[in-house]
Scaffold this active site. Structure first.
Site, PDB file in Angstrom:
ATOM      1  N   GLY A  47      12.140 -29.654  26.523  1.00 58.52           N
ATOM      2  CA  GLY A  47      12.350 -29.068  25.205  1.00 58.52           C
ATOM      3  C   GLY A  47      12.365 -27.563  25.308  1.00 58.52           C
ATOM      4  N   GLN A  52      11.442 -18.916  22.750  1.00 55.73           N
ATOM      5  CA  GLN A  52      11.358 -18.868  24.214  1.00 55.73           C
ATOM      6  C   GLN A  52      12.567 -18.193  24.846  1.00 55.73           C
ATOM      7  OE1 GLN A  52      10.296 -23.266  24.647  1.00 55.73           O
ATOM      8  NE2 GLN A  52       9.170 -22.291  26.314  1.00 55.73           N
ATOM      9  N   CYS A 101       4.898 -25.626  30.285  1.00 54.44           N
ATOM     10  CA  CYS A 101       5.716 -24.850  29.370  1.00 54.44           C
ATOM     11  C   CYS A 101       6.579 -23.911  30.197  1.00 54.44           C
ATOM     12  CB  CYS A 101       4.823 -24.052  28.426  1.00 54.44           C
ATOM     13  SG  CYS A 101       5.739 -23.059  27.238  1.00 54.44           S
ATOM     14  N   LEU A 102       7.865 -23.842  29.870  1.00 53.44           N
ATOM     15  CA  LEU A 102       8.786 -22.976  30.613  1.00 53.44           C
ATOM     16  C   LEU A 102       8.370 -21.507  30.528  1.00 53.44           C
ATOM     17  CD1 LEU A 102      12.082 -24.693  29.454  1.00 53.44           C
ATOM     18  CD2 LEU A 102      11.015 -24.864  31.718  1.00 53.44           C
ATOM     19  N   HIS A 143       4.853 -29.748  20.645  1.00 57.28           N
ATOM     20  CA  HIS A 143       4.810 -28.558  21.508  1.00 57.28           C
ATOM     21  C   HIS A 143       5.858 -27.530  21.058  1.00 57.28           C
ATOM     22  CE1 HIS A 143       4.473 -26.715  25.723  1.00 57.28           C
ATOM     23  NE2 HIS A 143       5.538 -26.138  25.222  1.00 57.28           N
ATOM     24  N   GLU A 144       7.080 -27.997  20.799  1.00 53.91           N
ATOM     25  CA  GLU A 144       8.166 -27.063  20.444  1.00 53.91           C
ATOM     26  C   GLU A 144       7.979 -26.499  19.037  1.00 53.91           C
ATOM     27  OE1 GLU A 144       9.742 -26.089  22.876  1.00 53.91           O
ATOM     28  OE2 GLU A 144       9.392 -27.771  24.228  1.00 53.91           O
ATOM     29  N   HIS A 147       5.692 -23.666  19.047  1.00 57.41           N
ATOM     30  CA  HIS A 147       6.306 -22.400  19.475  1.00 57.41           C
ATOM     31  C   HIS A 147       6.863 -21.622  18.275  1.00 57.41           C
ATOM     32  CE1 HIS A 147       6.160 -22.161  23.816  1.00 57.41           C
ATOM     33  NE2 HIS A 147       6.681 -23.357  23.992  1.00 57.41           N
TER      34      HIS A 147
HETATM   35 NI    NI Z   1       6.654 -24.471  25.737  1.00 52.74          NI
END
Ligand code: NI
Length: 180
Positions: A47, A52, A101-102, A143-144, A147
């Site tokens: 995701g 991000q 997480c990226l 999670h997304e 963000h």
């Molecule tokens: Ni993340």
């Protein structure tokens, strides 16, 4: 094809509340969606939220982990696109699972999330979309959506002991599996 740079922990864009998307059909938003989809595929993520990629907008994409199909096939499908998403827990049940997480490369955490949620928002064409999610798909969406509110999974950890580097995550896996 444009691969987007991913913001890393410490950049203020990851800590800010994102603004609503006014019109998903705006060509700039359509380009952003296309680029986010390509970027997610390139990094093999599950995701990605617009903050991000340095865009403070309430927009996310997530792999269709809700579909009853193999991982290889899910990777080949267009991800779910959600603008201005809203989330509502279904029931009180929480379940812990591993997350990365990226924007926080190299680390994994053992994070409690709602097992089931209901979500709604606007899809890539600007049409209303709603659904229910559970398990991994519910986890990715939570999670997304976090963000979009400047919340990172680190904020959801019960303890710093639930965080490990990838190279040491087996210690955490051993402990969490003993705990059931
Ligand atoms: Ni993340």
């Amino acid at each position: 094809m444009t691969l987007l740079k991913i913001a890393r922990l410490g950049h203020p864009v990851l800590l800010a509340r994102a603004a609503p998307v006014v019109d998903v059909r705006d060509p700039a938003i359509q380009t952003l969606i296309t680029d986010m989809v390509e970027t997610l595929a390139d990094v093999r993520g599950r995701g990605l939220a617009a903050p991000q990629v340095y865009r403070g907008l309430r927009l996310l994409i997530a792999l269709r982990l809700d579909l009853e199909t193999e991982r290889e096939k899910v990777l080949a499908l267009p991800p779910l696109v959600l603008a201005n998403p809203q989330l509502e827990p279904r029931g009180d049940e929480m379940v812990s699972g591993f997350e990365g997480c990226l924007s926080i490369p190299g680390l994994r955490g053992w994070v409690p999330r709602h097992r089931r949620i209901r979500y709604r928002g606007v899809d890539h064409r600007g049409a209303p979309v709603a659904g229910e999610a559970e398990g991994d798909f519910a986890r990715v969406l939570q999670h997304e959506i976090d963000h979009l509110d400047g919340i990172l999974y680190l904020d959801r950890l019960k303890s710093a002991a639930d965080l490990a580097f990838d190279s040491d995550v087996h210690h955490l896996e051993a402990r969490t599996s003993n705990a059931g």
